[in-house]
Structure formats: C-alpha cells, structure tokens
Design a protein around this motif. Structure first.
Motif, short mmCIF file in Angstrom:
data_model
loop_
_atom_site.label_atom_id
_atom_site.label_comp_id
_atom_site.label_asym_id
_atom_site.label_seq_id
_atom_site.Cartn_x
_atom_site.Cartn_y
_atom_site.Cartn_z
N SER A 94 4.12 -9.09 8.64
CA SER A 94 2.46 -9.37 9.02
C SER A 94 2.27 -8.10 9.74
N LEU A 95 3.01 -7.53 10.82
CA LEU A 95 2.76 -6.73 11.66
C LEU A 95 2.58 -5.44 10.75
N ALA A 96 3.35 -5.13 9.62
CA ALA A 96 3.35 -3.87 8.88
C ALA A 96 2.03 -3.84 8.03
N LEU A 97 1.78 -4.90 7.47
CA LEU A 97 0.45 -5.33 6.42
C LEU A 97 -0.69 -4.91 7.33
N ALA A 98 -0.73 -5.51 8.74
CA ALA A 98 -1.72 -5.54 9.71
C ALA A 98 -2.20 -3.80 10.11
N SER A 157 -9.30 5.11 8.69
CA SER A 157 -9.48 6.46 7.98
C SER A 157 -10.59 6.58 7.28
N GLY A 158 -11.73 5.38 7.24
CA GLY A 158 -12.78 5.54 6.81
C GLY A 158 -13.09 4.98 5.26
N ARG A 159 -11.53 4.47 4.84
CA ARG A 159 -11.87 3.71 3.55
C ARG A 159 -11.84 2.05 3.89
N LYS A 160 -12.48 1.74 2.77
CA LYS A 160 -12.93 0.19 2.87
C LYS A 160 -12.00 -0.81 3.08
N LEU A 161 -12.09 -1.90 3.89
CA LEU A 161 -11.81 -2.77 4.07
C LEU A 161 -11.08 -3.64 2.92
N ASP A 162 -9.93 -3.85 2.39
CA ASP A 162 -9.69 -4.73 1.24
C ASP A 162 -9.85 -6.28 1.39
N ALA A 163 -10.65 -7.11 0.94
CA ALA A 163 -10.43 -8.47 1.35
C ALA A 163 -9.38 -9.26 0.72
N MET A 164 -8.88 -8.64 -0.41
CA MET A 164 -7.45 -9.43 -0.92
C MET A 164 -6.32 -9.03 -0.12
N THR A 165 -6.39 -7.90 0.37
CA THR A 165 -5.04 -7.78 1.35
C THR A 165 -5.18 -8.61 2.56
N VAL A 166 -6.33 -8.78 3.02
CA VAL A 166 -6.63 -9.75 4.16
C VAL A 166 -6.36 -11.04 3.67
N ARG A 167 -6.67 -11.49 2.67
CA ARG A 167 -6.37 -12.88 2.35
C ARG A 167 -4.74 -13.18 2.27
N GLY A 168 -4.16 -12.06 1.46
CA GLY A 168 -2.67 -12.34 1.70
C GLY A 168 -2.04 -12.29 3.00
N LEU A 169 -2.72 -11.44 3.90
CA LEU A 169 -2.17 -11.48 5.11
C LEU A 169 -2.26 -12.86 6.00
N VAL A 170 -3.50 -13.44 5.80
CA VAL A 170 -3.95 -14.59 6.47
C VAL A 170 -2.89 -15.46 5.88
N GLU A 171 -2.56 -15.61 4.68
CA GLU A 171 -1.42 -16.49 3.97
C GLU A 171 -0.30 -16.54 4.76
N LEU A 172 0.09 -15.13 4.86
CA LEU A 172 1.61 -14.93 5.26
C LEU A 172 1.60 -15.54 6.88
N LEU A 173 0.53 -15.40 7.31
CA LEU A 173 0.27 -15.84 8.84
C LEU A 173 0.23 -17.26 8.72
N ILE A 174 -0.36 -18.06 8.09
CA ILE A 174 -0.15 -19.38 8.17
C ILE A 174 0.97 -20.20 7.48
N CYS A 181 -1.24 -4.95 16.31
CA CYS A 181 -0.35 -5.58 16.85
C CYS A 181 -1.30 -6.96 17.77
N HIS A 182 -2.04 -6.68 18.54
CA HIS A 182 -2.92 -7.48 19.29
C HIS A 182 -3.58 -8.44 18.29
N SER A 183 -3.99 -7.99 17.34
CA SER A 183 -5.02 -8.80 16.30
C SER A 183 -3.89 -9.96 15.61
N VAL A 184 -2.71 -9.44 15.43
CA VAL A 184 -1.82 -10.50 14.57
C VAL A 184 -1.54 -11.57 15.51
N ASN A 185 -1.22 -11.24 16.90
CA ASN A 185 -0.70 -12.19 18.10
C ASN A 185 -2.17 -13.05 18.03
N VAL A 186 -3.31 -12.34 18.32
CA VAL A 186 -4.50 -13.36 18.58
C VAL A 186 -4.55 -14.23 17.54
#
Ligand SMILES: [Fe+2]
Length: 472
Positions: A175-179, A188-205, A230-235
């Motif tokens: 989860s840290l590597a993905l975050a 770096s100015g690129r768009k946030l990818d909602a699908m990656t975020v969804r996957g990370l949220v599932e991994l966390l839960i 890292c702070h964000s994953v922990n929070v």
C-alpha cells in the motif's frame, strides 16, 4: 479524561481554549499591579484562572502552552484559534519575553497568584538567576515560564528516515508503494487515476486493516519522519479504526478510507522545502501550507470517479468543531468524516518523529487528543479513537512493573490497560514468552501492570515476526 464525556462538540461550559488561560494570566497580572492585594477583583480573577487551570489539568498531568510566531499551541499542537482576537493577550506576555507557560498537576492557587505577581514585576534583563529559581523563591514549584527564542537549532536536528524501515507487513508495504506512486503522479502534474485509488482503498480495507502486524506498525510510535504518502496511508487506517468503532457501514468506511487517503493530496502542489521545513514557518510559507486544503479539494473535484466525500474532507480537515481553523468557511462545522480524519491526522502526526522532536508516545498522544476534545476535535470521536487503540496500542513496546520489556501483541477488550504481551529479550529481539498482563494472583491482584511505553533503542523489533508468532 474528556474522552469519556459523551458531550457533543457544541456543549456549552467553560472553554478549554488555552488562550483563555493566557488572557486570565494577563489580566490578573494587570490587576495585581493596579489594585491593593486584597481587592475583590483580584480574588475573582484568581478564582477564574484557578478554575480554568484545573479544568485543563483534569484532562492530563500538565498544561503546556507555547506561543510560536503568534500561534498558540497546547501540548505542542496548534490550537488554530482566531489570531486577531488572541493577539492582545498573546502580545502582552510575549512583550515581557515570556511565550511559554507550563503548569503541572498539584499546582496551588497561591502559586498562580505568585506567578502573576512575578510577571508584573518581571523585567526581561539578563540576570544570572534562572526563571526557575526566581519562581522557586516565591514558592512556585509547579509552574515554568520560558522564552522560546528563535535559535539556530540545526545542531540538534536529527535526520530521521522518510518512511518505515526494517521488515514491513507485505500488504502495508504494497500500500505504501502504491500510495507513493499515486502521489508522485499528481506531483508531476499528471491526473489522479480514480481506478488506482479504488484498488488502493480495497487493499487498505481488506488486507492492511486485517493485519495486526500492519496495524502495529501504524499505531506504535514511528521512528521516521514520514512523507505525505506514508502519513496518508497511516491516517486512512486510523480513520478506518474510528469508523469501525462508531459503527459505520461498509460503504461509509470505503468513503472514509478514500477521503483520508487523499486528504493531504494538495501538498503535492506545495514546494517540498516548505512541506518539510523544520520549525516554525514564516507567514508567507504558512499561507502556502494552509492552501493545501483548497488545492486538494480542487484536484479531487476535477477527478472523475471518486466518492463525493473525498474533496470535502480535503477541504475541511484543518477546521475545528467550533468552526475555526482554515480555510475560512464562516461558521460551517466540518462534516463528521472530516472530523474523524482530523483526529486520525493529529495522532499520526504527533506519534511520528519530526526533525527537532522525538515522537510522542501513544499514551501521551491520547492525552493530547483528550485535551483538544470539544474545542478543536469532536469529543465523541476522540473517545471512540482512544477506546479503539487504547493507551498501549498494538505494536507498542512497554515496560512492566516486573521490569520486563515486551511488545503489545493483542488487546484485551474488557481490560485495555492490561493487554497481551510478547517479551523482548536482553538483546532487544523476540518474540519471547507470551504473557497475558491481565492475569491475577489468588487474591485477585494483578501480577503486573504496564508502567510506560518505551522507545526501541536502535532498530525497532521486527513486528512481522511478533505477530506471525502470536496472531491475536
Ligand atoms: Fe493537512
């Protein structure tokens, strides 16, 4: 402690705003300099100050107020009050050269009077006598006054690692590597990818939150100064624990974890040297840092496929339950999800290392939260959080009354101050013998109590091996 008070954040009653203590000190000082000592106004103001101090001390063994660049801090945490309204009381003491008042348990009302009297007569001259001994001569032993001087403190700065070191729970490491990737993408100015975020949220839960080793690594003191990802994953994990404790359903938990994960995404737009600057920020830098809330909300509303709460929490997580804080949104009270993330955010920040400060131990961090409850944080949420993690969270290293050093590997829900332990041997390794610290002798007395949390010397013990050997 206040966390046991089920009162909502809007409960009326004496305010725990630390500025009120400063104001009472400042006006008592003026009264003592103006009127004869028996004047009723003096007695009334002294009584008021005494009540305020006692109210604070009911929530913890010490009341520590520091003013740094006009910002009033209680126990090292910015109180975020109205700077304009605070200015007069703050300036009155700062002009004297005093910007730190620490009051300890056991303080007598006469010590408050003697300190205010001392402040009236005080001249900030370079006498060889310390403030401590001058106060002691007046019978003041439970109050310290100090001047916080902007020193070149680089000599005592400590370079902590940017992220946890040593063996990590595999799901937590993933989860840290993905975050990190996700935050780097936005930086770096690129768009946030909602699908990656969804996957990370599932991994966390579904994986991180179900691993005691991962929770141990997140909850115990963190001997690293973590970067935003890292702070964000922990929070997000701490927010999940609160969400479960207050009975949120699965959908709400997923919303909460996503929002907590991205609450600080706006920091990717702030120069790293400002984000990582040790010590107090200049006014311009502070304004820039405060803008991470609006930057974050902007990024998140522009990202399709995120849950609706996510930008709201990014916008509101530095606002208090009294409607103060930033950004200025009038009297608006933050959404309950934002209030949860605020509690998790503060605990995570203070139990981690900072350049000039060692991490705050969990039991002390719980007391800091309790002190902020009702003023800055929602009391019921603080209570739920402290109940969920306890004073000695999973992964903490503790010392017992039998002088054993052990790692907390399981919580006894009916007896949270006496958890399951695994001993650490003299070489600092383990897991050794497993002990139930709630065990009692034939007379019903506990065999041991926990005395304190201790910081691991050198490398932290390998949590993965402790929890592999002792699944709770
Ligand atoms: Fe933030």
């Amino acid at each position: 402690m206040s966390a046991s008070t089920p009162a909502p954040s809007t409960t009326p009653g004496p305010s725990l705003d630390p500025v009120n203590v400063l104001k009472a000190f400042a006006s008592l000082r003026r009264l003592l300099g103006t009127y004869p000592s028996g004047h009723p106004m003096i007695a009334q103001k002294l009584h008021e100050l005494d009540e305020l101090v006692r109210l604070h001390l009911r929530r913890g063994p010490a009341l520590e107020i520091d003013v740094i660049d006009g910002d009033v801090r209680l126990d090292g945490v910015s109180f975020g009050g109205d700077r304009q309204a605070n200015a007069q009381a703050v300036r009155e003491l700062s002009d004297l050269g005093i910007d730190s008042i620490h009051i300890r348990e056991g303080v007598e009302i006469e010590e408050l009077r003697a300190t205010a009297e001392f402040l009236w007569q005080f001249k900030d001259t370079a006498s060889g006598d310390s403030l401590e001994s001058q106060l002691a001569r007046r019978g003041v032993h439970h109050i310290s006054l100090a001047r916080l001087v902007r020193l070149d403190t680089r000599w005592r700065s400590h370079q902590w690692p940017d992220a946890p070191t040593g063996p990590l729970d595999p799901a937590y490491a993933e989860s840290l590597a993905l975050a990190e990737q996700t935050f780097d993408t936005v930086a770096s100015g690129r768009k946030l990818d909602a699908m990656t975020v969804r996957g990370l949220v599932e991994l966390l839960i579904y994986r991180v939150a179900r691993s005691n080793a991962a929770l141990g690594q997140i909850l115990a003191v963190k001997q690293y100064e973590n970067l935003t990802y890292c702070h964000s994953v922990n929070v997000s994990m701490l927010s999940l624990l609160i969400g479960k404790q207050i009975g949120l359903d699965d959908g709400a938990i997923a919303s909460l974890v996503e929002a907590a994960l991205l609450h600080d995404i706006g920091k990717t737009k702030i120069p790293l040297d400002v984000v990582k600057k040790p010590g107090a920020l200049e006014k311009r830098e502070r304004k820039m840092m405060e803008a991470h809330t609006t930057f974050g909300a902007e990024i998140l509303v522009q990202t399709e496929g995120l849950r609706p709460m996510t930008p709201i929490v990014a916008l509101e997580h530095h606002r208090s339950v009294k409607g103060t804080g930033y950004p200025d949104l009038g009297d608006a009270i933050p959404h309950i999800m934002s209030q949860i993330v605020s509690v998790a955010d503060i605990y995570e920040a203070i139990t981690g290392a900072r350049t000039y400060q060692a991490p705050t131990l969990p039991e002390r961090a719980c007391l800091v939260l309790a002190r902020l409850a009702g003023e800055k944080l929602n009391s019921a949420i603080v209570k739920a959080f402290v109940n969920a993690i306890t004073f000695f969270p999973l992964g903490s290293m503790v010392r017992t009354t039998l002088d054993e050093v052990a790692v907390v590997v399981g919580i006894n829900p009916c007896d949270p101050l006496h958890p399951q332990l695994a001993l650490v041997d003299e070489a600092g390794t383990g897991p050794g013998t497993r002990i139930d610290s709630s065990a009692r002798d034939a007379s019903g007395a506990y065999l041991r109590h926990i005395v304190e949390t201790v910081l691991p010397q050198g490398n932290s013990p390998d949590m993965t091996s402790f929890f592999a050997a002792a699944p709770a």
